[in-house]
Design an enzyme around this catalytic site. Sequence first.
Site, PDB file in Angstrom:
ATOM      1  N   HIS A 102     -34.315 -25.500  61.513  1.00 12.19           N
ATOM      2  CA  HIS A 102     -34.047 -26.487  60.467  1.00 12.19           C
ATOM      3  C   HIS A 102     -35.187 -26.547  59.444  1.00 12.19           C
ATOM      4  O   HIS A 102     -34.972 -26.895  58.285  1.00 12.19           O
ATOM      5  CB  HIS A 102     -33.796 -27.864  61.079  1.00 12.19           C
ATOM      6  CG  HIS A 102     -32.372 -28.052  61.503  1.00 12.19           C
ATOM      7  ND1 HIS A 102     -31.400 -28.546  60.671  1.00 12.19           N
ATOM      8  CD2 HIS A 102     -31.749 -27.751  62.662  1.00 12.19           C
ATOM      9  CE1 HIS A 102     -30.242 -28.569  61.307  1.00 12.19           C
ATOM     10  NE2 HIS A 102     -30.431 -28.092  62.512  1.00 12.19           N
TER      11      HIS A 102
ATOM     12  N   GLU B   5     -18.345 -26.005  65.289  1.00 12.10           N
ATOM     13  CA  GLU B   5     -19.561 -25.225  65.529  1.00 12.10           C
ATOM     14  C   GLU B   5     -19.676 -24.774  66.984  1.00 12.10           C
ATOM     15  O   GLU B   5     -20.743 -24.323  67.408  1.00 12.10           O
ATOM     16  CB  GLU B   5     -20.809 -26.024  65.113  1.00 12.10           C
ATOM     17  CG  GLU B   5     -20.825 -27.449  65.597  1.00 12.10           C
ATOM     18  CD  GLU B   5     -21.895 -28.286  64.917  1.00 12.10           C
ATOM     19  OE1 GLU B   5     -22.895 -27.741  64.441  1.00 12.10           O
ATOM     20  OE2 GLU B   5     -21.719 -29.517  64.869  1.00 12.10           O
TER      21      GLU B   5
ATOM     22  N   ASP C 206     -24.848 -22.998  64.326  1.00  7.95           N
ATOM     23  CA  ASP C 206     -24.615 -23.225  65.752  1.00  7.95           C
ATOM     24  C   ASP C 206     -23.450 -22.393  66.268  1.00  7.95           C
ATOM     25  O   ASP C 206     -23.490 -21.907  67.401  1.00  7.95           O
ATOM     26  CB  ASP C 206     -24.358 -24.709  66.021  1.00  7.95           C
ATOM     27  CG  ASP C 206     -25.655 -25.477  66.254  1.00  7.95           C
ATOM     28  OD1 ASP C 206     -26.628 -24.854  66.722  1.00  7.95           O
ATOM     29  OD2 ASP C 206     -25.707 -26.678  65.954  1.00  7.95           O
TER      30      ASP C 206
END
Length: 544
Positions: free
Chosen positions: A188, A429, A453
């Site tokens: 992230h 996801e 993901d």
Amino acid sequence: MMEFCGKSVYKGIAMGNVLVLKNRDHQIKRIRIENTQEEIKRVEQAGEQAKEQLQKLYDKVVKEVGEANAAIFEVHQMMLEDDDYLEAIHNMILTENVNAEYAVAVTGDNFSKMFASMDDEYMKARAADVKDISERLVRNLSGQGDTDLSEMDPSVIVADDLSPSETVQMDKEKILGFVTVHGSTNSHTAILARMMNIPALIGVPMNLEQIQTGMTAVVDGFQSKVIFEPTEEICAETEKRIQEEREKVQLLQSLKGQENITLDGKTVNIYANIGSVSDVGYVLENDAGGIGLFRSEFLYLGRNDFPTEEEQFQAYKQVLQTMASKKVIIRTLDIGADKQVDYFNLGKEDNPALGYRAIRICLKQPDIFKTQLRALLRAAVFGNLSIMYPMIISTDEVKQIYAIVEEVKKELEEQGVPYKVPEQGIMIETPAAVMVSEELAELVDFFSIGTNDLTQYTLAIDRQNERLDDFYNPHHPAILKMIQIIVDSAHKYGKWAGICGELGADAELTETFLRMGVDELSVAPSMILKLRKIVRELDLSLNE
């Protein structure tokens, strides 16, 4: 001159002075001292310095986001004057003849453990506060001080690694580039770097002891290298390349106000991914059609307690009002995995990516979820809001969510609070969600595909593991087949499907996605105009 190669996170180029952020988890040594009064005096001086630092932080946050968000710094100032805390530090110095750094660190650990073990939730939250205060005192005692990134000159940030909470607190206007020893291209932090349009390299095999604050550095995301103390010739060449990049950006500006439509008339929505209220400026600057992913978890990061309903409401309301009638899709809390927050007390997990995270936390701790849903439903009155739920694997979860939404509606009605139930969708996801996407499409208003993901779960590859970057292939045929299944399932029930993962910005796949029928691509603001250019030059009527 020192040159190192790494992995490029964002293909830009920058040059400027270095700011080295040292790893603060350094070992505190126990040192026997003779002059105990001098050590106590050092603690007092470090405390005064800490109060000044906290006052500056309080003033800054009040100015930027209001008193409610700044209150924590007042709490920290008060805790610095707590008699029990200070007496424990002084007593350890006097009775054990130890250095101030050691006494503060041990006392901080003891008090933090004591608070964490209490039943009262308020007192539990103080565990993180006392830990933060103790670390601040130790930094001051060791001469590190407090790195206030808001008052620095424009700099290239060099560090061992950067957590999402550290990155989100930085003044984006002052950061020229990132260079880190560790990290994954799919983390992230990397996503944030791309969102902020900042050249960044990770996995750079440099010795931080050899890199000094104030050095000059060239961060070249195109060639995946960083050069410290470059020659005059390299500096001149870099200046030329930076100017060329600026000219390319100016050419893209001519696309502002234009439609995202192919030569044969196919239209696609191009939205932006953001992580905070302050990022809305990037959305407007790059002419996005809306916000396809507002990562609400960043309201929870970089603080020591849960954001209140009112704090969340004001943040969501501000984004909606600023975006006027444009769509704003807010993802509910996605804490867990690589986004750890101390005050959630999630505990250690052997495999957090497969663990207690996202919607699972919300369904297991509905009080946290209800607070966010109340803020969202209240804010929906002020704009074009959609709510998106992450990490869904079954229709049962969707039904549980809807039941909680009904409870929140009833509470708001009974209290006479204005609200609106907006469009509700889910992130696809997990392979499980793909396989039951038809059943899910009957229940929800839209799908947004989280390719980051989805890729790691489908390929059984931890996207945080930098050793596996060479195996992590988002172009894998299995991923593309899954995206087609998801889009077809949504369209079968008259719902729209978009992509909000990093793959949405992959120019090599833009034509493929449009041919699949993808309705929306949500990407980093810096990619909006680049994608628009690609879309407007495509002709889908031609054979592939």
